[in-house]
Design a protein around this motif. Structure first.
Motif, PDB file in Angstrom:
ATOM      1  N   GLY A 184     -33.423  14.774 -37.929  1.00  0.00           N
ATOM      2  CA  GLY A 184     -32.966  16.086 -37.471  1.00  0.00           C
ATOM      3  C   GLY A 184     -31.875  16.649 -38.367  1.00  0.00           C
ATOM      4  N   LYS A 185     -30.911  15.820 -38.727  1.00  0.00           N
ATOM      5  CA  LYS A 185     -29.820  16.283 -39.581  1.00  0.00           C
ATOM      6  C   LYS A 185     -30.321  16.649 -40.984  1.00  0.00           C
ATOM      7  N   LEU A 186     -31.218  15.835 -41.515  1.00  0.00           N
ATOM      8  CA  LEU A 186     -31.778  16.139 -42.828  1.00  0.00           C
ATOM      9  C   LEU A 186     -32.588  17.431 -42.794  1.00  0.00           C
ATOM     10  N   LEU A 222     -12.731  40.006 -48.618  1.00  0.00           N
ATOM     11  CA  LEU A 222     -14.115  39.915 -48.129  1.00  0.00           C
ATOM     12  C   LEU A 222     -14.838  38.703 -48.715  1.00  0.00           C
ATOM     13  N   PHE A 223     -14.830  38.564 -50.056  1.00  0.00           N
ATOM     14  CA  PHE A 223     -15.606  37.447 -50.627  1.00  0.00           C
ATOM     15  C   PHE A 223     -14.933  36.106 -50.340  1.00  0.00           C
ATOM     16  N   PHE A 224     -13.602  36.068 -50.287  1.00  0.00           N
ATOM     17  CA  PHE A 224     -12.924  34.820 -49.952  1.00  0.00           C
ATOM     18  C   PHE A 224     -13.208  34.440 -48.502  1.00  0.00           C
ATOM     19  N   GLY A 225     -13.266  35.444 -47.628  1.00  0.00           N
ATOM     20  CA  GLY A 225     -13.624  35.187 -46.233  1.00  0.00           C
ATOM     21  C   GLY A 225     -15.017  34.613 -46.101  1.00  0.00           C
ATOM     22  N   PHE A 226     -15.962  35.161 -46.879  1.00  0.00           N
ATOM     23  CA  PHE A 226     -17.327  34.620 -46.871  1.00  0.00           C
ATOM     24  C   PHE A 226     -17.337  33.169 -47.345  1.00  0.00           C
ATOM     25  N   ALA A 227     -16.574  32.874 -48.397  1.00  0.00           N
ATOM     26  CA  ALA A 227     -16.543  31.510 -48.932  1.00  0.00           C
ATOM     27  C   ALA A 227     -16.026  30.527 -47.884  1.00  0.00           C
ATOM     28  N   VAL A 228     -14.928  30.885 -47.213  1.00  0.00           N
ATOM     29  CA  VAL A 228     -14.347  30.003 -46.197  1.00  0.00           C
ATOM     30  C   VAL A 228     -15.265  29.900 -44.984  1.00  0.00           C
ATOM     31  N   LEU A 229     -15.859  31.041 -44.573  1.00  0.00           N
ATOM     32  CA  LEU A 229     -16.754  31.058 -43.412  1.00  0.00           C
ATOM     33  C   LEU A 229     -17.946  30.126 -43.611  1.00  0.00           C
ATOM     34  N   PHE A 230     -18.607  30.255 -44.759  1.00  0.00           N
ATOM     35  CA  PHE A 230     -19.804  29.437 -44.974  1.00  0.00           C
ATOM     36  C   PHE A 230     -19.453  27.990 -45.291  1.00  0.00           C
ATOM     37  N   ALA A 231     -18.252  27.750 -45.795  1.00  0.00           N
ATOM     38  CA  ALA A 231     -17.796  26.363 -45.925  1.00  0.00           C
ATOM     39  C   ALA A 231     -17.707  25.731 -44.546  1.00  0.00           C
ATOM     40  N   VAL A 236     -20.093  22.349 -40.143  1.00  0.00           N
ATOM     41  CA  VAL A 236     -20.636  22.234 -38.780  1.00  0.00           C
ATOM     42  C   VAL A 236     -22.079  21.741 -38.815  1.00  0.00           C
ATOM     43  N   LEU A 237     -22.862  22.216 -39.800  1.00  0.00           N
ATOM     44  CA  LEU A 237     -24.264  21.810 -39.898  1.00  0.00           C
ATOM     45  C   LEU A 237     -24.446  20.429 -40.505  1.00  0.00           C
ATOM     46  N   GLY A 238     -23.370  19.843 -40.981  1.00  0.00           N
ATOM     47  CA  GLY A 238     -23.452  18.485 -41.510  1.00  0.00           C
ATOM     48  C   GLY A 238     -23.821  18.395 -42.968  1.00  0.00           C
ATOM     49  N   VAL A 239     -23.676  19.503 -43.727  1.00  0.00           N
ATOM     50  CA  VAL A 239     -23.990  19.458 -45.159  1.00  0.00           C
ATOM     51  C   VAL A 239     -22.730  19.606 -46.010  1.00  0.00           C
ATOM     52  N   THR A 240     -21.570  19.463 -45.433  1.00  0.00           N
ATOM     53  CA  THR A 240     -20.243  19.536 -46.046  1.00  0.00           C
ATOM     54  C   THR A 240     -19.827  20.972 -46.346  1.00  0.00           C
ATOM     55  N   ASP A 241     -18.516  21.170 -46.327  1.00  0.00           N
ATOM     56  CA  ASP A 241     -17.953  22.486 -46.627  1.00  0.00           C
ATOM     57  C   ASP A 241     -18.222  22.892 -48.072  1.00  0.00           C
ATOM     58  N   ALA A 242     -18.271  21.903 -48.973  1.00  0.00           N
ATOM     59  CA  ALA A 242     -18.496  22.202 -50.384  1.00  0.00           C
ATOM     60  C   ALA A 242     -19.845  22.867 -50.605  1.00  0.00           C
TER      61      ALA A 242
END
Length: 437
Positions: A184-186, A222-231, A236-242
């Motif tokens: 499931g995680k994969l 805006l773009f920094f917010g997107f970077a932090v948001l998707f990190a 949360v989804l288990g694929v790391t913030d990076a």
């Protein structure tokens, strides 16, 4: 007063980093090992720095550095180059990664620290540092070299590999052992990667509409917010913030605002990334270096040997000469931020404590040796190319006496035959005269 003292300490560390960075530039060293050394000097484990500094003060800034490192990596990803030369790039980059990854995995098992540790070590030794490679190509003025597109193509494939590998490793390091939860995680990680890649490939025009502002301040927010948001989404989804940061960088890199984002993001990345490497150095304990010295030296030797083989093979696939292969080998030797990211993940996952000093010492050595080799690769290649004809001349000289003897024997035999023919003709003439008499 406590806050003021902390700010003074941080300011002094940055100034020390500046001074050492200027000295490093004189000998062609990149910034990564410099910042790590500064952190090592200030580490509470060493006592070499006169001020007491707690690394927890800059951990959040270091996370921003990690996010921006991967964000700009995705931003600079050349989709047209990748999809336009898909077959050749996959063969070139894939063969390079497979060779380094396969032997690195075997080396990780040989070290005997554990299966998950072996995966981390294999990842550390498998890929080059895109940041160091790109910077060296610019500083050495080799962007116009014939082998440079091939080198950049390999790093593009490595970037994709990093995204996939981090997604897989994050699931492995989660400690989940039941089959279906792992599947499931994969699956979630794979779907997230596919969706973001598809959005980057086909949704650039739609995403561009979100950035219609002439205010640079709001644009940066805006773009920094997107970077932090998707990190955060990636975490949360288990694929790391990076990886979350890398994928949103990939999407924004497909918009018509890519150059403007890059113009603002790169100075931010350089600043915050300094805190990431500084923070990593602060966590290092040089007292543990002796326990990992032998594995590190073997890993360095393994990396150099594998890169010689892989670099020449990639150059051969792309029709490059020996000098192009030597330049490729030297440039791709460099290891850096990805190894440190994996070490950071291993620390949070509770893996063997030796992984972190191993990664730190390995990157320090490779990030110092790599640029030195790259700066002298053309000189090394010239020496090797000159040595080849010289050896052939020496072999010819060694065989020359044998050839002279053979020629002398042939001349002697020819002279004997001539004498025999001359005697036969004289005898025949004498016999003819007797018959006439």
């Amino acid at each position: 007063m406590h806050l003021g003292a902390d700010l003074i300490v941080l300011g002094i560390l940055l100034l020390v980093a500046y001074v050492l960075g200027r000295l490093g530039r004189l000998v062609g060293l990149p910034a990564i090992p410099i910042y790590m050394i500064v952190g090592l000097l200030a580490s509470p484990h060493t006592g070499w720095f006169p001020l007491n500094f707690d690394s927890s003060y800059i951990e959040l800034i270091a996370i921003f550095g990690l996010i921006l490192l991967l964000f700009t990596l995705g931003l600079e990803f050349d989709q047209d180059e990748f999809f336009g030369n898909f077959g050749k790039l996959i063969v070139s980059g894939g063969s390079y990664i497979l060779l380094n990854m396969g032997v690195g995995l075997a080396f990780g098992f040989w070290v005997g620290w554990g299966t998950r540790e072996a995966l981390i070590i294999a990842g550390m030794t498998a890929t080059s540092s895109s940041a160091i490679v790109t910077k060296l190509l610019i500083e050495l003025r080799r962007l116009a070299n014939r082998e440079t597109p091939m080198i950049l193509g390999v790093t593009v494939v490595e970037d994709i590999f990093i995204a996939i590998y981090l997604a897989i490793v994050s699931v492995v390091l989660s400690g989940e052992t039941d089959f279906w939860p792992v599947v499931g995680k994969l699956t979630v990680a794979f779907v997230f990667l596919v969706v973001m890649f598809a959005l980057a490939r086909f949704g650039g025009r739609f995403v561009s509409r979100l950035f219609r502002t002439k205010d640079d301040e709001l644009f940066t927010i805006l773009f920094f917010g997107f970077a932090v948001l998707f990190a955060g989404v990636g975490e949360v989804l288990g694929v790391t913030d990076a990886i979350g940061a890398f994928l949103i960088g990939l999407v924004l890199g497909a918009t018509r605002f890519r150059n403007k984002i890059e113009h603002i993001a790169i100075p931010l990345r350089d600043l915050f990334a300094a805190f990431f490497f500084l923070n990593f150095g602060l966590a290092l304990n040089p007292g543990l270096f002796p326990s990992v010295l032998v594995p590190v030296l073997l890993a360095v030797l393994m990396t150099i040997v594998l890169n010689i083989a892989a670099g020449q093979f990639v150059a051969w696939i792309n029709g490059m000469g020996v000098q192009g292969g030597i330049n490729t080998t030297a440039i791709l030797q460099n290891r850096g931020e990805f190894a440190l990211i994996l070490a950071t993940l291993s620390l949070s996952a509770g893996l063997d404590a030796r992984i972190q000093p191993f990664a730190g010492l390995y990157v320090l050595i490779m990030a110092v040796a790599g640029p030195i080799l790259a700066a002298n690769s053309e000189r090394i290649g010239a020496m090797i190319l000159r040595a080849g004809p010289r050896r052939r001349r020496e072999r010819k000289k060694r065989h020359a006496p044998m050839i002279d003897e053979e020629i002398a024997l042939v001349d002697a035999a020819t002279a004997d035959v001539d004498r025999m023919v001359e005697q036969a003709m004289l005898q025949q003439d004498a016999g003819g005269e007797r018959e006439r008499d």
